[in-house]
Write a protein that holds these residues in place. Structure first.
Motif, short mmCIF file in Angstrom:
data_model
loop_
_atom_site.label_atom_id
_atom_site.label_comp_id
_atom_site.label_asym_id
_atom_site.label_seq_id
_atom_site.Cartn_x
_atom_site.Cartn_y
_atom_site.Cartn_z
N GLN A 1 0.85 -1.20 0.00
CA GLN A 1 0.00 0.00 0.00
C GLN A 1 0.88 1.24 0.00
OE1 GLN A 1 -2.32 -0.94 3.68
NE2 GLN A 1 -4.07 -0.34 2.42
N ARG A 2 0.34 2.33 -0.52
CA ARG A 2 1.04 3.60 -0.37
C ARG A 2 1.20 3.91 1.12
NH1 ARG A 2 1.79 6.29 -5.03
NH2 ARG A 2 0.47 5.77 -6.82
N TRP A 3 2.29 4.58 1.46
CA TRP A 3 2.59 4.79 2.87
C TRP A 3 1.49 5.58 3.58
CZ3 TRP A 3 4.85 2.36 6.37
CH2 TRP A 3 5.06 2.95 7.63
N ALA A 4 0.82 6.46 2.89
CA ALA A 4 -0.27 7.23 3.50
C ALA A 4 -1.34 6.31 4.08
CB ALA A 4 -0.88 8.17 2.48
N ASP A 5 -1.49 5.12 3.48
CA ASP A 5 -2.46 4.14 3.98
C ASP A 5 -1.80 3.12 4.90
OD1 ASP A 5 -4.62 5.21 2.41
OD2 ASP A 5 -3.71 4.26 0.66
N ARG B 1 1.10 1.38 12.97
CA ARG B 1 0.74 1.95 14.28
C ARG B 1 -0.25 1.06 15.00
NH1 ARG B 1 1.06 7.22 11.58
NH2 ARG B 1 -1.13 6.98 10.99
N LEU B 2 -1.22 0.53 14.24
CA LEU B 2 -2.24 -0.32 14.86
C LEU B 2 -1.64 -1.60 15.40
CD1 LEU B 2 -5.21 -0.81 15.49
CD2 LEU B 2 -5.50 -1.72 13.16
N ALA B 3 -0.68 -2.18 14.68
CA ALA B 3 -0.02 -3.40 15.16
C ALA B 3 0.63 -3.14 16.52
CB ALA B 3 1.02 -3.87 14.14
N GLU B 4 1.24 -1.98 16.69
CA GLU B 4 1.84 -1.65 17.98
C GLU B 4 0.76 -1.42 19.04
OE1 GLU B 4 5.59 0.58 18.87
OE2 GLU B 4 4.17 2.25 19.03
N GLU B 5 -0.27 -0.66 18.68
CA GLU B 5 -1.33 -0.37 19.65
C GLU B 5 -2.03 -1.64 20.12
OE1 GLU B 5 -3.73 2.30 17.43
OE2 GLU B 5 -2.28 3.96 17.53
N ALA C 1 10.31 3.93 7.63
CA ALA C 1 9.11 4.71 7.89
C ALA C 1 8.33 4.12 9.06
CB ALA C 1 8.24 4.76 6.64
N ALA C 2 8.26 2.78 9.14
CA ALA C 2 7.55 2.13 10.25
C ALA C 2 8.21 2.46 11.58
CB ALA C 2 7.51 0.62 10.03
N ALA C 3 9.54 2.53 11.59
CA ALA C 3 10.25 2.88 12.82
C ALA C 3 9.88 4.28 13.29
CB ALA C 3 11.75 2.77 12.60
N ALA C 4 9.60 5.15 12.33
CA ALA C 4 9.28 6.54 12.68
C ALA C 4 7.88 6.71 13.25
CB ALA C 4 9.46 7.43 11.45
N VAL C 5 6.99 5.75 13.00
CA VAL C 5 5.61 5.90 13.49
C VAL C 5 5.30 4.93 14.63
CG1 VAL C 5 4.78 6.78 11.27
CG2 VAL C 5 4.63 4.32 11.73
N THR C 6 6.32 4.22 15.12
CA THR C 6 6.17 3.31 16.26
C THR C 6 7.27 3.61 17.28
OG1 THR C 6 7.50 1.60 15.17
CG2 THR C 6 5.10 1.47 14.89
#
Length: 297
Positions: free
Chosen positions: A13-17, A23-27, A58-63
Motif C-alpha cells: 500500500q502507499r505509505w499514507a495508507d 501503528r495499529l499493530a503496535e497499539e 518509515a515504520a520505525a518513525a511511526v512506532t
C-alpha cells in the motif's frame, strides 16, 4: 504455548495508507512486525509493491515499541556489505528495534525479473552471505575474501546499538541451513515446507520435526537450545489461525507444544492474499495477547 506473537505487513500500500497499519499493530500489543523483502512477489506481481528497507524506516518513525524485521533478505539481490549498512541504519533509526531476517532465496518472481539463473550451490552461497553479514555487523573494520563475496576495508561506524550486533533471524528448514541458524542466529525461522511455485505448507507436526533438528544442531555445537528463539510463520490460506479467536488460541497452543517461542501471522487484508477479518485480530489483541509474557516487551 508460544509466548510472543507478531504480524506480517505486506509492503503493498502507499505509505499514507500503510502507516496506520503499523501503528495499529503496535497499539494492539503485538511483539513484532515484519515485511517481505522482494523486488516483486508472486501474488502481487502486477499490483502495488514497495521496497522493504524504506518501508521499515518509515515504520520505525511511526512506532516506539514494536520490534521490526525483514522476512527475509536473500543473496538473490542483496550484497552483504550494502545489506549490513542498511541494517545498521535501520537499527539506529529504530533505536535498536530492528531484527535482520536472512534466507537462502530461491527461484521465483525475483529471479525472473532479474533474469537470474539458478544459483550454483545455493547453500554454500547463503552460508557465506550470512557469515559475512554477521562479521560486518560485529566488527568496526572488515576485509573479507570468499568464494562468492569480497569486501575490502569496510568500516561500520558507528556500529549497532546492541552489542555485539543487532539480532539475526535465519530462515532454514534443511540440514545445512539449520546448522547455520544454530551457529549464527538469535532467531530460527520456519514457514513449514516450501513447494516450488506455491505457498508453503505449515503444520505443528512439520514444525515439531524441524524444531527437534534445530535443538540437535544446537546441542552438537554446544549451544544451549533455549538461547535460540524459534519463530513459525503461519500463512496458510486454508486453516488460517485468523479464522476465529478460538482457532488462533489453538494454533498458539499447538505451535508452542511443537517447541516454538514465537508465532507470526499475516495482518488481515481486504483482498487476497491474506484476506481476513480484522475483527478476529482485534479479539486476539484484547483476549489473548495481554496474557502472554513478552507480548508487549
Amino acid at each position: 504455548m508460544a509466548t510472543r506473537v507478531g504480524v506480517i505487513i505486506l509492503p503493498a500500500q502507499r505509505w499514507a495508507d500503510s502507516a496506520a497499519t503499523w501503528r495499529l499493530a503496535e497499539e494492539m500489543g503485538f511483539a513484532h512486525a515484519w515485511t517481505f523483502d522482494h523486488v516483486t512477489w508472486r501474488d502481487l506481481r502486477d499490483k502495488p509493491w514497495f521496497s522493504a528497507v524504506p518501508t521499515l524506516a518509515a515504520a520505525a518513525a511511526v512506532t516506539t515499541r514494536l520490534r521490526l524485521g525483514t522476512l527475509v533478505c536473500t543473496p538473490n539481490f542483496r550484497h552483504p556489505v550494502v545489506l549490513a549498512k542498511e541494517a545498521m541504519t535501520l537499527d539506529d533509526i529504530s533505536c535498536g528495534r530492528f531484527t535482520l531476517g536472512l534466507g537462502a532465496g530461491a527461484a521465483g518472481p525475483d529471479a525472473q525479473v532479474l533474469q537470474q539463473r539458478p544459483a550454483l550451490d545455493r547453500g554454500a552461497r547463503f552460508a557465506e552471505f550470512a557469515e559475512l553479514v554477521d562479521l560486518l555487523l560485529r566488527q568496526r573494520h572488515t576485509t573479507y575474501q570468499g568464494r562468492f563475496y569480497h569486501a575490502h576495508d569496510v568500516f561500520m561506524e558507528p556500529g549497532c546499538r546492541r552489542k555485539p550486533r543487532l539480532p539475526l533471524a535465519v530462515a532454514a528448514t534443511g540440514a545445512r541451513g539449520i546448522g547455520l541458524a544454530a551457529r549464527l542466529a538469535d532467531v530460527w525461522v520456519t514457514n513449514g515446507l516450501a513447494r516450488p511455485g506455491q505457498a508453503p505448507v505449515v503444520t505443528p507436526r512439520i514444525v515439531a520435526e524441524q524444531a527437534a533438528r534445530v535443538r540437535a544442531a544446537c546441542a552438537e555445537l554446544g549451544r544451549d537450545p533455549d538461547t535460540l528463539a524459534r519463530m513459525v510463520v503461519v500463512a496458510n490460506r486454508d486453516r488460517s489461525p485468523l479464522a476465529s479467536a478460538g482457532a488462533f488460541a489453538e494454533a498458539l497452543h499447538r505451535y508452542g507444544e511443537a517447541g516454538m517461542t514465537d508465532l507470526v501471522v499475516p495482518f488481515p487484508r481486504l483482498e487476497p492474499p491474506f484476506a481476513a477479518s480484522l475483527a478476529v485480530l482485534e479479539r486476539v489483541a484484547e483476549d489473548i495477547l495481554p496474557h502472554l509474557p513478552g507480548a508487549a516487551t
